[in-house]
Design an enzyme around this catalytic site. Structure first.
Site, PDB file in Angstrom:
ATOM      1  CB  CYS A   7      -0.875   0.060   1.245  1.00 13.45           C
ATOM      2  SG  CYS A   7      -2.128  -1.196   1.260  1.00 13.45           S
ATOM      3  CB  CYS A 247      11.543  -2.382   3.447  1.00 11.70           C
ATOM      4  SG  CYS A 247      11.466  -3.332   1.907  1.00 11.70           S
ATOM      5  CG  ASP A 359      15.325  -6.425 -13.898  1.00  8.89           C
ATOM      6  OD1 ASP A 359      14.947  -5.263 -13.635  1.00  8.89           O
ATOM      7  OD2 ASP A 359      14.531  -7.359 -14.055  1.00  8.89           O
ATOM      8  CG  ASP A 360      14.162  -4.301 -10.160  1.00 11.85           C
ATOM      9  OD1 ASP A 360      13.599  -5.279  -9.641  1.00 11.85           O
ATOM     10  OD2 ASP A 360      13.697  -3.688 -11.139  1.00 11.85           O
ATOM     11  CB  CYS A 450      13.228 -11.176   1.193  1.00 14.97           C
ATOM     12  SG  CYS A 450      13.768  -9.500   0.803  1.00 14.97           S
TER      13      CYS A 450
HETATM   14  S1  SF4 Z   1      11.571  -9.115   3.916  1.00 18.31           S
HETATM   15 FE1  SF4 Z   1      12.486  -8.059   2.135  1.00 18.31          FE
HETATM   16  S2  SF4 Z   1      10.788  -7.084   1.054  1.00 18.31           S
HETATM   17 FE2  SF4 Z   1      10.050  -7.649   3.096  1.00 18.31          FE
HETATM   18  S3  SF4 Z   1      10.334  -5.811   4.356  1.00 18.31           S
HETATM   19 FE3  SF4 Z   1      12.177  -7.086   4.611  1.00 18.31          FE
HETATM   20  S4  SF4 Z   1      13.612  -6.362   3.031  1.00 18.31           S
HETATM   21 FE4  SF4 Z   1      11.571  -5.570   2.505  1.00 18.31          FE
END
Ligand code: SF4
Length: 483
Positions: A7, A247, A359-360, A450
């Protein structure tokens, strides 16, 4: 398939102007953060709101009645949404569209939320909300119930922070016209505030302020609550914090390149990431004759890569601008054809060449696989991928649409296997430590869940561990792992 943010949010108080135009533009500048629904709410001696599915429509369309309902009031919030909680059918999308209105016996509020709650089931049970609805309903109900018990907004937010695990940047309005905004104690999701001529505004990205001519002040701190009442802003540290865990993916992909965090524009970081990637993989670059990028989030990184490597940069992949339908694509065949139609490849620039593709990120691999196929068909000789975001090996529990291990190609395959699977000659990632360095933040100031499988909140970390254990024993995941 594209990666999708949950969002974008915006909130504003003005002492003397109708604020709907600010809401509209503030949200339009952030429509990339959510395509499935949008909505607005204002306080005008009472709370009013409406939501609609789809992108924010134009204010005027020739020959048509405007779909934009201009709510009155000097205090307002808005939202654009992509679902990572609740149902995906038509009824659920309508019901969960934000802002959400929550009514108790004596208190009510409207809420606009970006993030995701990991212990959503526990929270829904606690507040007596259906499991078929999104986490926002439960969050709003929790605040209303706590307010009714003790009447204090800081107490209610502090209680919420003590009882939920996840990522949340939230703005809302109480039924007495109090505008508020707060961030989770790890500060995972972006939200900044701005101030100009008596107007206070909150926005996921600084672009929401810039489009309205409101001066950016700073990013909200983790665990911080800002309250605007009768034209005065007060600050409360609702939860103590030691470090933020912002993030890391916002820098590589989600945020607009012209958004700024802590004084730096995202495009500057992307350019630095591209340059660092070129320094890191000089041996592979020697084989390449040109560098191309997939439009549009990789453009700045490709520019940095080109500057550092000296490789000729060809804008040989162009996007068909109006092929952008993303929501409601559920059929695999249809998805492939949309991916195919999105990109126009300028064949004469590619044919017979060894190319570096910047690419990202690679999430599921279907977009990249389709694009490489098209580059091969166009006559590319060797294709070497250079990816600015490190290999994604774990799901996101915090509101990004990649919520299971099984959907992540990087969690299944080694780098060499990935190259074979995608039909690339090589795949070259940015290492985690070097990525962190280029963001200008420390490792302990970022969420790297991640890409490291280490998550900043206790329940998410435990959840990830237990799923990996289950998978290693031959078990399977069923849908979103936190639901
Ligand atoms: S897990 Fe990855 S995509 Fe999710 S908030 Fe953490 S860094 Fe961002």
């Amino acid at each position: 398939m594209s990666k999708r943010e949950k969002c974008g949010i915006f909130g504003i108080y003005s002492p003397d102007e109708q604020i709907f135009p600010y809401l509209y533009w503030g949200m339009l500048a952030q429509n990339h953060r959510g395509h499935q629904s949008h909505g607005f709410a204002t306080y005008n001696n009472g709370l009013e709101y409406y939501t609609e599915l789809g992108l924010i429509p134009p204010i005027k369309e020739p020959g048509k009645e405007s779909k934009v309902k201009q709510l009155e009031g000097k205090i307002g919030i808005a939202n654009v949404r992509y679902t990572t909680s609740g149902g995906k059918d038509y009824q659920a999308l309508c019901y969960d569209a934000m802002p959400i209105l929550s009514k108790g016996e004596s208190k009510s509020l409207v809420l606009s939320f970006n993030g995701n709650i990991v212990n959503v089931r526990e929270l829904q049970e606690k507040v007596g909300i259906s499991k078929d609805t999104s986490d926002t309903h439960a969050l709003a109900a929790l605040i209303v119930q706590t307010l009714e018990e003790n009447g204090s907004l800081p107490e209610a937010i502090s209680y919420l922070m003590n009882n939920i695990d996840g990522a949340y940047s939230i703005t809302g309005i109480l039924d007495d016209g109090t505008l508020f905004a707060f961030k989770d104690p790890n500060g995972i999701k972006p939200m900044c505030y701005g101030f100009t001529d008596g107007k206070y505004a909150f926005s996921s990205e600084s672009t929401g302020l810039a489009i309205n001519g409101i001066e950016w002040q700073r990013e909200l701190r983790p665990g911080e609550l800002l309250i605007v009442k009768d034209g005065v802003m007060s600050q409360v540290q609702a939860q103590p914090w030691k470090n933020q865990a912002f993030c890391a993916f916002e820098f590589a992909y989600f945020s607009r390149p012209d958004s700024r965090y802590n004084g730096r524009y995202v495009y500057e970081i992307r350019r630095a990431l591209g340059a660092a990637l070129a320094r890191k993989h000089g041996d592979k670059i020697k084989r390449c004759e040109i560098v191309v990028c997939l439009p549009e989030s990789a453009i700045d990184a490709a520019y940095g890569f080109h500057e550092e490597s000296g490789l000729k940069w060809e804008m040989a992949l162009r996007r068909h601008r109006y092929v952008s339908q993303r929501a409601f694509i559920t059929d695999g065949v249809d998805r492939q054809s949309v991916i195919y139609r999105k990109l126009n490849i300028l064949t004469p620039k590619i044919v017979g060449k060894n190319i570096a593709v910047v690419d990202d990120s690679i999430v599921r691999g279907d977009t990249m696989r389709g694009n490489i196929k098209r580059l091969r068909e166009a006559g590319a000789q060797e294709i070497h991928l250079f990816i600015t975001y490190p290999k994604i090996i774990g799901p996101c529990f915090y509101g990004i649409d990649m919520s299971t291990y099984k959907e992540l190609i990087g969690a299944q395959l080694s780098v060499d296997e990935l190259a074979v699977e995608l039909d690339a000659d090589s795949v070259n990632y940015m290492p985690v430590d070097e990525y962190v360095k280029e963001t200008g933040l420390r490792r302990d100031q970022l969420c790297l869940g991640c890409i490291t499988n280490k998550y900043p909140t206790a329940q998410a970390d435990e959840l990830a561990r237990s799923i990996r254990k289950e998978l290693s024993k031959g078990g399977t995941e069923k849908g979103r792992v936190y639901e």
